[in-house]
Design an enzyme around this catalytic site. Structure first.
Site, short mmCIF file in Angstrom:
data_model
loop_
_atom_site.label_atom_id
_atom_site.label_comp_id
_atom_site.label_asym_id
_atom_site.label_seq_id
_atom_site.Cartn_x
_atom_site.Cartn_y
_atom_site.Cartn_z
N HIS A 44 38.05 32.73 24.27
CA HIS A 44 37.15 33.34 25.24
C HIS A 44 35.76 32.73 25.14
CE1 HIS A 44 39.72 37.25 25.74
NE2 HIS A 44 40.38 36.15 26.04
N GLU A 46 32.87 33.88 24.16
CA GLU A 46 32.16 34.12 22.91
C GLU A 46 32.66 33.21 21.80
OE1 GLU A 46 32.82 38.23 24.89
OE2 GLU A 46 33.77 36.25 24.84
N CYS A 73 35.86 41.64 24.70
CA CYS A 73 37.12 42.36 24.58
C CYS A 73 37.24 43.02 23.21
CB CYS A 73 38.30 41.43 24.83
SG CYS A 73 38.46 40.09 23.63
N ASP A 202 56.53 26.67 61.81
CA ASP A 202 55.69 25.59 61.30
C ASP A 202 56.28 24.91 60.06
OD1 ASP A 202 54.03 26.36 63.30
OD2 ASP A 202 52.45 27.17 62.02
N LEU A 206 52.40 24.82 52.19
CA LEU A 206 51.51 25.77 51.50
C LEU A 206 51.07 25.26 50.13
CD1 LEU A 206 53.44 29.07 52.37
CD2 LEU A 206 51.64 27.93 53.68
N GLU A 259 47.65 33.20 55.33
CA GLU A 259 47.56 32.18 56.37
C GLU A 259 48.63 32.41 57.43
OE1 GLU A 259 47.14 28.06 55.46
OE2 GLU A 259 46.13 28.44 53.56
N GLY A 261 50.53 34.15 60.90
CA GLY A 261 50.22 34.11 62.31
C GLY A 261 49.36 35.30 62.72
N LEU A 265 48.06 38.56 60.33
CA LEU A 265 46.62 38.66 60.08
C LEU A 265 46.04 39.95 60.66
CD1 LEU A 265 45.74 34.96 60.87
CD2 LEU A 265 45.35 36.04 58.66
#
Length: 318
Positions: A44, A46, A73, A202, A206, A259, A261, A265
Site C-alpha cells: 500500500h 504507506e 487499513c 455491431d 469492446l 456503451e 444502444g 442507455l
C-alpha cells in the site's frame, strides 16, 4: 495532501479494485519519503512511502508527520495492516484525507493509531480525497458499480443509421482521436456493458486496442439469452437495471462503462442509476436513424477534443 493525491493518481489503472492512495512523510521541513499504491495485491501507499525513506533519515521518523489520502487499513487482506506498520515505525502524527468506507476498515485504522498514542487529524482536503476514489466510495456506499454512460451521435442527433427496411446499421461516428478517448475510458473501468441489439448488429470487440490498459470484463444485457451466442468469458445478465447492477456488485465489479444502444442507455438514465456520461457530437448528418438518448442533467461540462465537441454530464442526484 495535494502531493498525496497527485501520487495516488499514478495507480489509476493498476490499483483497481483497490482505491488509489498516496502517502507522504515529512520531517525537518522536507519530504523524506513518499509512495502510492501501485498495484492491487502489492504494498500500500504507506508501505512504499516508508520504503522510500533513506537509511540516514530513519532517525527522523519519530518526529515526522505522515500524510495519507485515505485512512490506513487495519485488517489483514492480501497485505498486512498499514496501521500496525505506522505504529512500529514510531511516527507520532498522522494526517488523513478521508475515512475508508470499506466495512473492514471504516474508522478502525484511525482508532488503532490513536490507541497507540499517535496524534491523528482527519478531513484534510476531504472532498478532493473522496472524489479521487469516487468509484470505490460509490461501490461501498450504494452497493453497486460506478456507472459511466458513453455514446456518439451524429450532428443531427442520431447514434446509428437505418437501412430501407428500418433495421439499424453499424455506424462509425467517432474519429481516430475520440476513439482513443473512448478506449481510455474502457481501460479505466472494470467492465463494459452492451445490449442485445448492439451485440448482434455491431459485433463490437469492446477492447482497449486504441489505448494502453487491460480490456474490461464484457457484459451483455439481454432478454433473449437462449438466442445469443456470447463468448465464454462474457457475463450475460437480464432483468431490470437495478437487478443487473446488484448482480455485478455481487461479482465485485466496481465500475461499469455502458456503451449500449439507445434503449439500454435510456434505461439507465430514466431510473437514475448512472454517475457520469460522455456524449460525443460527430460531424456526419444521417437525416434518419436511431435517436440519441435524452438526458436531463444540469451539471454539464463542454469539452472540445481535437475539434470534436464532447459533453460531460455528472449525475448530481446521487
Amino acid at each position: 495532501m495535494h502531493r498525496c493525491i497527485q501520487l495516488a493518481k499514478n495507480g489509476r489503472l493498476n490499483a483497481q479494485p483497490n482505491p488509489m492512495v498516496g502517502a507522504v512523510i515529512v520531517a525537518d521541513g522536507r519530504i523524506i519519503g513518499e509512495g502510492y499504491h501501485v498495484r492491487c495485491g502489492e504494498g500500500h501507499a504507506e508501505v512504499n512511502a516508508f520504503a522510500a525513506v533513506k537509511p540516514q533519515h530513519e532517525h527522523l521518523l519519530p518526529q515526522a508527520t505522515l500524510y495519507v489520502s485515505l485512512e490506513p487499513c487495519s485488517h489483514y487482506g492480501k497485505t498486512p495492516p498499514c496501521a500496525e506498520l505506522i505504529v512500529r515505525k514510531g511516527v507520532k502524527k498522522v494526517v488523513v484525507g478521508c475515512i475508508d468506507p470499506f466495512a473492514q476498515v471504516q474508522g478502525r485504522g484511525i482508532e488503532r493509531l490513536r490507541q497507540a498514542g499517535i496524534d491523528v487529524k482527519v478531513g484534510v482536503c476531504e472532498e478532493e480525497c473522496k472524489a479521487l476514489n469516487k468509484v470505490f466510495f460509490t461501490f461501498h456506499k450504494y452497493r453497486r458499480p460506478y456507472v459511466t454512460l458513453k455514446w456518439a451521435a451524429s450532428a443531427d442527433g442520431f447514434i446509428a443509421a437505418v437501412d430501407a427496411d428500418g433495421r439499424q446499421q453499424p455506424t462509425q461516428i467517432s474519429n481516430v482521436y475520440t476513439q482513443m478517448l473512448c478506449h481510455k475510458l474502457r481501460a479505466e473501468h472494470q467492465a463494459i456493458l452492451v445490449g442485445h441489439n448492439t451485440w448482434t448488429t455491431d459485433h463490437p470487440s469492446l477492447t482497449t486496442r486504441a489505448w494502453y490498459g487491460r480490456n474490461p470484463q464484457r457484459v451483455l444485457l439481454t432478454h433473449h439469452r437462449e438466442s445469443v451466442v456470447a463468448d465464454p468469458d462474457m457475463i450475460v445478465v437480464e432483468g431490470s437495471i437495478g437487478e443487473v447492477l446488484s448482480t455485478l456488485y455481487r461479482r465485485g465489479i466496481q465500475s461499469l462503462l455502458v456503451e449500449g444502444g439507445r434503449n439500454v442507455l435510456q434505461q439507465f438514465i430514466d431510473c437514475g442509476l448512472w454517475d457520469e456520461a460522455w456524449a460525443e457530437e460527430g460531424e456526419k448528418v444521417l437525416e434518419k436513424g436511431t435517436k440519441a438518448p435524452v438526458i436531463d442533467c444540469r451539471e454539464t461540462e463542454n469539452i472540445t477534443f481535437f475539434g470534436r465537441a464532447i459533453r460531460h454530464y455528472v449525475n448530481g442526484r446521487q
